[in-house]
Structures are given as C-alpha cells and as structure tokens.
Motif scaffolding. Sequence first.
Motif, PDB file in Angstrom:
ATOM      1  N   ALA A  62       0.810  -1.213   0.000  1.00  0.00           N
ATOM      2  CA  ALA A  62       0.000   0.000   0.000  1.00  0.00           C
ATOM      3  C   ALA A  62       0.838   1.255   0.000  1.00  0.00           C
ATOM      4  O   ALA A  62       0.384   2.318  -0.431  1.00  0.00           O
ATOM      5  N   THR A  63       2.095   1.190   0.491  1.00  0.00           N
ATOM      6  CA  THR A  63       2.979   2.346   0.507  1.00  0.00           C
ATOM      7  C   THR A  63       4.329   1.956  -0.072  1.00  0.00           C
ATOM      8  O   THR A  63       4.733   0.791  -0.024  1.00  0.00           O
ATOM      9  N   THR A  64       5.010   2.947  -0.599  1.00  0.00           N
ATOM     10  CA  THR A  64       6.348   2.714  -1.135  1.00  0.00           C
ATOM     11  C   THR A  64       7.031   4.058  -1.289  1.00  0.00           C
ATOM     12  O   THR A  64       6.434   5.109  -1.007  1.00  0.00           O
ATOM     13  N   SER A  65       8.280   4.056  -1.738  1.00  0.00           N
ATOM     14  CA  SER A  65       9.000   5.300  -1.989  1.00  0.00           C
ATOM     15  C   SER A  65       9.955   5.105  -3.146  1.00  0.00           C
ATOM     16  O   SER A  65      10.286   3.969  -3.523  1.00  0.00           O
ATOM     17  N   ARG A  66      10.415   6.207  -3.714  1.00  0.00           N
ATOM     18  CA  ARG A  66      11.389   6.156  -4.791  1.00  0.00           C
ATOM     19  C   ARG A  66      12.200   7.446  -4.778  1.00  0.00           C
ATOM     20  O   ARG A  66      11.664   8.525  -4.492  1.00  0.00           O
ATOM     21  N   THR A  67      13.473   7.337  -5.099  1.00  0.00           N
ATOM     22  CA  THR A  67      14.345   8.497  -5.228  1.00  0.00           C
ATOM     23  C   THR A  67      14.615   8.760  -6.696  1.00  0.00           C
ATOM     24  O   THR A  67      15.098   7.877  -7.422  1.00  0.00           O
ATOM     25  N   TYR A  68      14.265   9.959  -7.147  1.00  0.00           N
ATOM     26  CA  TYR A  68      14.457  10.357  -8.536  1.00  0.00           C
ATOM     27  C   TYR A  68      15.734  11.188  -8.609  1.00  0.00           C
ATOM     28  O   TYR A  68      15.865  12.221  -7.934  1.00  0.00           O
ATOM     29  N   THR A  69      16.675  10.738  -9.429  1.00  0.00           N
ATOM     30  CA  THR A  69      17.979  11.392  -9.500  1.00  0.00           C
ATOM     31  C   THR A  69      18.155  12.283 -10.714  1.00  0.00           C
ATOM     32  O   THR A  69      19.100  13.082 -10.763  1.00  0.00           O
ATOM     33  N   THR A  70      17.267  12.157 -11.695  1.00  0.00           N
ATOM     34  CA  THR A  70      17.391  12.916 -12.936  1.00  0.00           C
ATOM     35  C   THR A  70      16.236  13.907 -13.050  1.00  0.00           C
ATOM     36  O   THR A  70      15.070  13.554 -12.829  1.00  0.00           O
ATOM     37  N   ALA A  71      16.556  15.127 -13.392  1.00  0.00           N
ATOM     38  CA  ALA A  71      15.519  16.149 -13.541  1.00  0.00           C
ATOM     39  C   ALA A  71      14.547  15.757 -14.649  1.00  0.00           C
ATOM     40  O   ALA A  71      14.918  15.162 -15.654  1.00  0.00           O
ATOM     41  N   GLY A  72      13.280  16.126 -14.455  1.00  0.00           N
ATOM     42  CA  GLY A  72      12.251  15.823 -15.442  1.00  0.00           C
ATOM     43  C   GLY A  72      10.894  15.712 -14.778  1.00  0.00           C
ATOM     44  O   GLY A  72      10.755  15.859 -13.558  1.00  0.00           O
ATOM     45  N   THR A  73       9.885  15.438 -15.581  1.00  0.00           N
ATOM     46  CA  THR A  73       8.522  15.254 -15.095  1.00  0.00           C
ATOM     47  C   THR A  73       8.152  13.788 -15.225  1.00  0.00           C
ATOM     48  O   THR A  73       8.280  13.211 -16.307  1.00  0.00           O
ATOM     49  N   TYR A  74       7.683  13.196 -14.133  1.00  0.00           N
ATOM     50  CA  TYR A  74       7.348  11.777 -14.093  1.00  0.00           C
ATOM     51  C   TYR A  74       5.869  11.621 -13.744  1.00  0.00           C
ATOM     52  O   TYR A  74       5.288  12.457 -13.035  1.00  0.00           O
ATOM     53  N   THR A  75       5.274  10.537 -14.242  1.00  0.00           N
ATOM     54  CA  THR A  75       3.871  10.248 -13.951  1.00  0.00           C
ATOM     55  C   THR A  75       3.764   8.836 -13.391  1.00  0.00           C
ATOM     56  O   THR A  75       3.343   7.900 -14.084  1.00  0.00           O
ATOM     57  N   PRO A  76       4.145   8.613 -12.149  1.00  0.00           N
ATOM     58  CA  PRO A  76       3.994   7.290 -11.545  1.00  0.00           C
ATOM     59  C   PRO A  76       2.522   6.925 -11.377  1.00  0.00           C
ATOM     60  O   PRO A  76       1.662   7.813 -11.275  1.00  0.00           O
ATOM     61  N   ALA A  77       2.254   5.635 -11.363  1.00  0.00           N
ATOM     62  CA  ALA A  77       0.878   5.155 -11.308  1.00  0.00           C
ATOM     63  C   ALA A  77       0.750   4.032 -10.289  1.00  0.00           C
ATOM     64  O   ALA A  77       1.708   3.304 -10.006  1.00  0.00           O
ATOM     65  N   LEU A  78      -0.452   3.900  -9.766  1.00  0.00           N
ATOM     66  CA  LEU A  78      -0.820   2.807  -8.868  1.00  0.00           C
ATOM     67  C   LEU A  78      -1.961   2.026  -9.498  1.00  0.00           C
ATOM     68  O   LEU A  78      -2.950   2.620  -9.959  1.00  0.00           O
ATOM     69  N   ARG A  79      -1.807   0.707  -9.521  1.00  0.00           N
ATOM     70  CA  ARG A  79      -2.902  -0.155  -9.964  1.00  0.00           C
ATOM     71  C   ARG A  79      -3.311  -1.038  -8.787  1.00  0.00           C
ATOM     72  O   ARG A  79      -2.466  -1.718  -8.192  1.00  0.00           O
ATOM     73  N   VAL A  80      -4.602  -1.017  -8.448  1.00  0.00           N
ATOM     74  CA  VAL A  80      -5.123  -1.866  -7.375  1.00  0.00           C
ATOM     75  C   VAL A  80      -6.014  -2.926  -7.995  1.00  0.00           C
ATOM     76  O   VAL A  80      -6.711  -2.681  -8.990  1.00  0.00           O
TER      77      VAL A  80
END
Length: 757
Positions: free
Chosen positions: A530-548
């Motif tokens: 239900a929870t998680t984390s991520r470290t983004y090292t490169t500049a830019g725009t990201y669209t992470p998604a969750l599927r349940v």
Amino acid sequence: MRLRPRLKTALLTLALLAPAVVAVPAAHAAVLPPNFSDRVVFSGLTNPTAVRFADDGRVFVAQKNGVVKVFDNLSDPTPTTFADLSASVHDFWDRGLLGLELHPGFPANPYVYVLYAYDARIGGTAPTWGDACPTPPGPTTDGCLVSGRLSRLTASGNTAVNEQVLINDWCQQYPSHSVGALLFGRDGALYVTGGDGASFNNVDYGQYGNFYAGNQANPCGDPPGSVGTALTSPSAQGGALRSQSPRRTPVTLDGAVLRLDPATGQGLPDNPFASSADPNLRRVVGYGLRNPFRMTQRPGSDELWIGDVGWGGWEEINRLVPGGGRNFGWPCYEGAARQSGYEGAGLTMCAQLYNTPGSVAAPYYAYSHNACVVSYTGCRTGSSSITGIAFYNGGSYPAAYNGALFFGDHSRNEIWAMMPGANGLPDPAQRQCLVCVDSSGGGAGHPVDLEIGPGGDLFYVNMDNGTIHHIVHTAANQSPTARVSANPTSGSAPLTVNFSGTASTDPEGGALTYSWDLDGNGTFGDATGATTSRTYTTAGTYTPALRVTDPQGATGTATVTITVGNTPPSPVIDAPSGAVRWKVGDVVAFSGRAGDAQDGAVPAAGLSWTLLVDHCFSAADCHEHVVQTFNGVASGQFTAPDHQYPSSLRLRLTATDSQGLSASTTVRLEPQTVLLTFKTNPGGLRLSGLGFNESARTTPFSVTVIVGSANSVSAPESQVVNRSTYTFSSWSDGGAKEHTIIAPSVPTTYTAYYRKR
C-alpha cells in the motif's frame, strides 16, 4: 448564475489551484447505492457549466467563460476548442455561458445552440464591462446592466464557423438569475429558460439604480415608469416582477420558459399566447420563475420539469404540462406559500394573484432549506440551490429507477432520485440518495448540470473543479477505486518521494493488492504494497501510477505527477493585510509578488488573482463564490461587494513558474458589521423583508449586517393583534412603508409606528 449568493455557487477556476498531491478518479469520496460508482471522465476544464452528447460520439462542454470545448469521444483526454465567445460573454459572478444544446439531427443538421450573458444592454455592442463590474455603479448596488443572448452556431467539423443571433433580450441588472438552460423537446421545439435578473439581496420591484450620481434608476425601463424613473409600490412592475411580465406591457423574457422555432427564435404558432401582438409573449409557455436554471422533459411526454433556484426558503421542481401558460408565482410566492418580503411590499401585481384563487401553479415538489431532502446521519441542510434535473429512461441501472427523476443541489453537494410512484410519475414521498455526502463531507462536488448520456447513464458537471462525472452501475463485481498520494510532488534532484495508496477502496469491501509503476514508463511491478518510496535522480517530469486489484481481478488505476529539478514559486501578498476590515463599496488595493528558486522573480504575467466571497448560512455551513479574477498583474484594486452577513472575502494570489508549476496563498478579509434593531409602536407587531429574505418577525428584534449593505424592510399596511387592528403610519427614519436601509456604521434603531383603528 447566481445560482444564488449563498452557493453558490464556488465557481473556482481549476487553473488557479495549486498542484494536487492526490489523484483520484472520482474527485471526492461519496455515498452511493450498492453497485453504483462515481467516475470522472473529463478533467482540467475551466468552470464547465453544461455537457451534451452527440450521436456520433462527440461530447460538447460549455465553459462559463464563453468557450465551448469538444471531445472526440468519452476516451479523448484532450478537447478541441469548438467556439470562443469570450469577447461577448460577461463572465462575472453567476453570469456567463450557461446553456448549451445540440440540434436533435446533429451532425447532419450541424447546429449547436448557446445561451449566455451578453456583455452589453439589449441592442448594445459587447464588450461593455469586460468580465467586471466597477463601483460605481457597483454589482449589487446599482448593478452593471447586461442582456441575454441565444445564438445558433454552425459546426464545420470541430469548429464553429458562424454565429446566428436568434434573441437578444433578458435585461439583467444584477449579477445573478441570469440566463439558464436549453432543451430540444420531442416535438422539435427549442425550449429556453432565463432568470429574473433582479437583486438577490433585497426585495426588488424596480426601485434600484440611482444610489450613485449619474446612474439611471430603473435601467431596464420597467413599467409603469421608464428608464431614469425609480418605481414605487404599489404600482411597480419591475425588478423581480419581470417574472410576471406576461401580465403587463411590455413583456420581457425574464423568469420565463420559452418555446421557439429553432431556426428563427420566434414563438411557435401553437404556443398558448400565439395570438398576441407582442413577439415576446408569443414565445412564453411558462413564467413566474426566479432562476429556472435547469429543466428536463419527462420521457414519452411533452412535459417540462423545471428546477427553480429559490431565495431564502424553498427550492422548487415545477411541472409544466402541455398547453403551457402556467404562472408559478415568483416573486409573490416561494414554494407553496406567499413570499413574505414581496407580500409586505404591498404590490398590486402580487395582490391580484392573492385575490384570485387558482391563478398560480404550486410546485410539484419543494424542499425547505432547513430540512434534509433524504434523512440520514449527516444529511445536508442550510444553503441550497437546485442546479440539475434529469429523468432516467432505462439502461444499465436497476429497473426500479426507470422513470425516476434525478435532481442535484450545487450548495448541498448531493444528487437525489425521486422514484416513480404507482401512476408512473415521480413520487415526492419516495426520495433516496444517488450521490450523497459521506462522513468526511464529500459528495457530488458542486453539480450544475445533470444529463443522460450514452447507454442511458447519468452524467453530471462539477463546475468548481472542472470535471465531468459518469454515474456507473455494475450489477456484478465493481472495479475498485485507486487513490494515490505523494509527498513531496516536486523538488531538486535527488528527490525522495513517499507514495501511499491506502485511501484506495473496493465497493464490495474486498482486500486489495497493489502494484506500482514508479518511473512512469507504463510497466507495473516496480513495487507492491500500500505504501512505497522512490528516489528520482534525474531532472524531469514523471507520472507514476498505482494499480489496485480486487479479489475478483477487477482493477483501478490512478496517477500523480512528480516534477524533479523544479520547485513551485512562493507567492506573497503584500497588500491588503488580514487586518483590513471592509465595508460595502470600499475600494481595496492589492499587490503581491512571487519568487522562484529556478526562475528568480516571477513576472507579472505569471501572477493571477481571484476574489471570492465566502457566504455562510450558519457558522458551520459556508460556501464560496468567485466574484472576479485578475490575470497577469502584480497589483490592482477591487470594490467590496454587497452581500448577506455572515460573509467574508478571500483574495487568492496564484503564481506559475516557467515550467507550469503553481502555488497559491490567500488572505481573508472580514467585514465591518453593525447591529440594526427594529421595533414597532405599539410593540409586538411584525415586520418583514429585512436583509436576505427574512420572514416576518415579531418585534423587537436585531440583526447584524455589513456596514454599507442595502437591506429592505417592510411594514405591513395593517395588522391584527389581540382582535385589534393597527394601520401603518410612518417609519422613524422617514422611509416609505417598504424601503431600503443602507446600513450605517453605528448601531441604529428603526421603529415602525402604527395607529389603532
């Protein structure tokens, strides 16, 4: 649209919001019947007001600012601008582009109809005010005069290539009760509604318009006077009495339902007043309405069902049967009873109705502002505005809904179903929730249009957050709803983001499994849980998604935008400060700035301001209205508007950086108030009409109002108390029996003197 000043309304432009940190398919939690769900199909719109579905799959959406968007289908996320009428539309308070309709033969008959507040008086040329209303004349004092326009647009593909103006009428003095709805009947006629254009603060029979030097009284030229002549009771026939204009000369279209030839805008030859010499009267099939904002037609019939936004007491559903010509009584009646403020004004036009039994059609159903429509723990009361109405005529919903009447309330954030009775008509005694508030206060957002769409399902427009919703029923297992939150959503690299999907739900209550696409490349499985984390090292725009996924394998997906290497700007409001206390008519200067870590100082072009009124029915029941926006400026000024107390102003500054990230800050401005006390001599008699639709009250009593506000008060001509009759003699301030008090800055007592006869 004053949907009403207490809504209202709530006309928040999505572009002015700070970036959301939660992405939710349905933009709010709500309570729906079993197996129903509320899903967003379109988002990112700017104050949408109406939606229509073409037979070829296209979806047309009207925006309050005068822009019509078209989507290729329900799966198209990016609309095309079909028409931009913003230069002609007065987008101010409740005014704007409010009505939209497609020709029933569309696209073979390539006509799209629009109904909007035209930024000029009848016969004038727009723009006059430019989406504003300066003081003088003052939006709620003298009023900024505009008109209404019905036009037919010709479509060439996804573009409007011609505007044919069919009607320019609907004199509107005040910034509410503007134009309303468009509907094609099964008879091929075009039906149109419009409001009375009168004051929403006070009893208005045409006496206003000359508070400021140089302004004309009675600017709509209502009888028995003319432009420049303030009307007086009992003979006045202006203001809200424009809704009764079929009983006078000349006839206007305010507060009425029209039945028109869609090619010409003229009344049809079988209309109830077709033999009249007055072209406006020939158009009218129903009248005596305050703000008939939305209407629908009962399937299999030619009946119109009209949602009429009330004043301080009642919201109405009115049934207009074939033959038409019905008078629904406003402003002399509200709900099924006499409207006390207008009754107390002693107006001849109302007295004629009171003395003629059967002259007014009672509402089919009316609900009190002080009562729940459907009783349950936490049900809403207070602020009310009926702003959507539609019949269900079969489809994927349970058969019990066939013939049900759906109706929604912008202020209460709910949509209800009036279920059919034994005679097939909606039964007012059988009401139930369709989308109602949950324990956290969520609900149907702020619906302003209910429409039956593809497959017979109900769709609704949430103006405030720029979305179109679809009410879906699934007889078997329903898909779960994914909800994802992220913190932070922007920052410098490396950026560690914590994600949570714990707010995701399953309609059947099943245990969910979680799969994440954290890099936004379309492939899930980057993480589970239900929870998680991520470290983004490169500049830019990201669209992470969750599927349940639920136990039956049905899925739901949500996304959130993460911006790495950029942070939102930091807006600062330099003036005014929160210590400012305003009175009606004060000119308030504002200024602000914003800094951005990447861009430096944000230029004025990246700044926008929104002035809002927070109106409260009670201390715990408030809602907002957008008054005005100021785009691309670092400073300016506004005039404090008149409004019922309790209310306050909020000024919001939004800054947007070069990469599109925004942030907002707000200052709240409280008003100066004063206590007004009302007495009669002898004591214990009753007065009415004070402030915002106060009912008759026994004296003495006191009310708190905003300094400088206009408050109407009425002393009945005669009263009977303890078998004695008392006749009005005079007011202590020298005013007429019914008159307007401009609230002074110091507590004041007003006494109505009566003689015993």
